[in-house]
Design a protein around this motif. Structure first.
Motif, PDB file in Angstrom:
ATOM      1  N   ASP A   8       0.830  -1.213   0.000  1.00 38.98           N
ATOM      2  CA  ASP A   8       0.000   0.000   0.000  1.00 38.98           C
ATOM      3  C   ASP A   8       0.860   1.257   0.000  1.00 38.98           C
ATOM      4  N   ALA A  29       0.902   3.983  -3.019  1.00 38.96           N
ATOM      5  CA  ALA A  29       0.646   5.399  -2.724  1.00 38.96           C
ATOM      6  C   ALA A  29       1.810   6.264  -3.185  1.00 38.96           C
ATOM      7  N   SER A  81       0.318  11.062   0.379  1.00 42.38           N
ATOM      8  CA  SER A  81      -0.469   9.841   0.198  1.00 42.38           C
ATOM      9  C   SER A  81       0.067   8.699   1.067  1.00 42.38           C
TER      10      SER A  81
END
Length: 190
Positions: A10, A14, A23
């Motif tokens: 993740d 991002a 992010s």
């Protein structure tokens, strides 16, 4: 549930979408908002350490565990950084260069980070870190670059004068903290 591999994926996704801290900070904040899940995913801290969870030339993710009373003198990163605390507390003192004496710093502020906090630091931040509590503190640190290859500075504890960061000395500091902690806590008790 916090899955370290999914967390890394993740963060990388991002970062690929937006290579700033914004992010990635959202991913970190979401993760540490459930400290118990992070503890289950990474395991209960048993000793002081700084362990890479992911490392590339563009992104570094560390699991940092501070010993009780452990202190790291002022240092810079020269890249954006984020800290998400999942256990304990981490106190940060922020420093600024003295205009007439640019190789020296002076204190400029402070921030206590508690369980569940996630903060971003700009590339120019100079800070020191203290674990002020009587138990281990666990935090995920994310850096927007190669944390291990970047040329960095630290400031002398007595004179507050700048010099090149000594990675070997930093490694020995964690080893010494671990040895002291293990001597005081046989069996890895918190």
């Amino acid at each position: 549930m916090f899955d370290p591999e999914q967390f890394i994926a993740d963060c990388r996704t991002a970062f690929a979408a937006e290579p700033t801290h914004k992010s990635v900070r959202e991913v970190l904040a979401r993760a540490v908002s459930d400290p118990a899940a992070v503890l289950r995913g990474l395991g209960e801290p048993t000793r002081p350490e700084s362990r890479a969870l992911f490392h590339s030339d563009k992104l570094t993710i560390l699991n940092v565990v501070w010993a009780p009373g452990m202190m790291v003198m002022p240092h810079d990163h020269r890249m954006w950084a984020m800290i998400g605390v999942y256990s304990g507390r981490e106190d940060n003192i922020f420093w600024r260069r003295i205009p007439d004496t640019p190789k020296k710093v002076e204190a400029a502020g402070a921030r206590a980070l508690c369980e569940g906090d996630a903060v971003a630091f700009g590339a120019d931040i100079i800070h020191s870190v203290i674990n002020p509590i009587d138990r281990l503190t666990g935090a995920i640190h994310i850096y927007g670059g190669d944390f291990f290859a970047a040329e960095r500075s630290e400031w002398d504890a007595l004179t507050l004068e700048e010099h090149r960061l000594d990675r070997e000395q930093r490694r020995r500091m964690f080893e010494a903290a671990a040895a002291r902690y293990e001597a005081d806590h046989p069996g890895g008790a918190r």
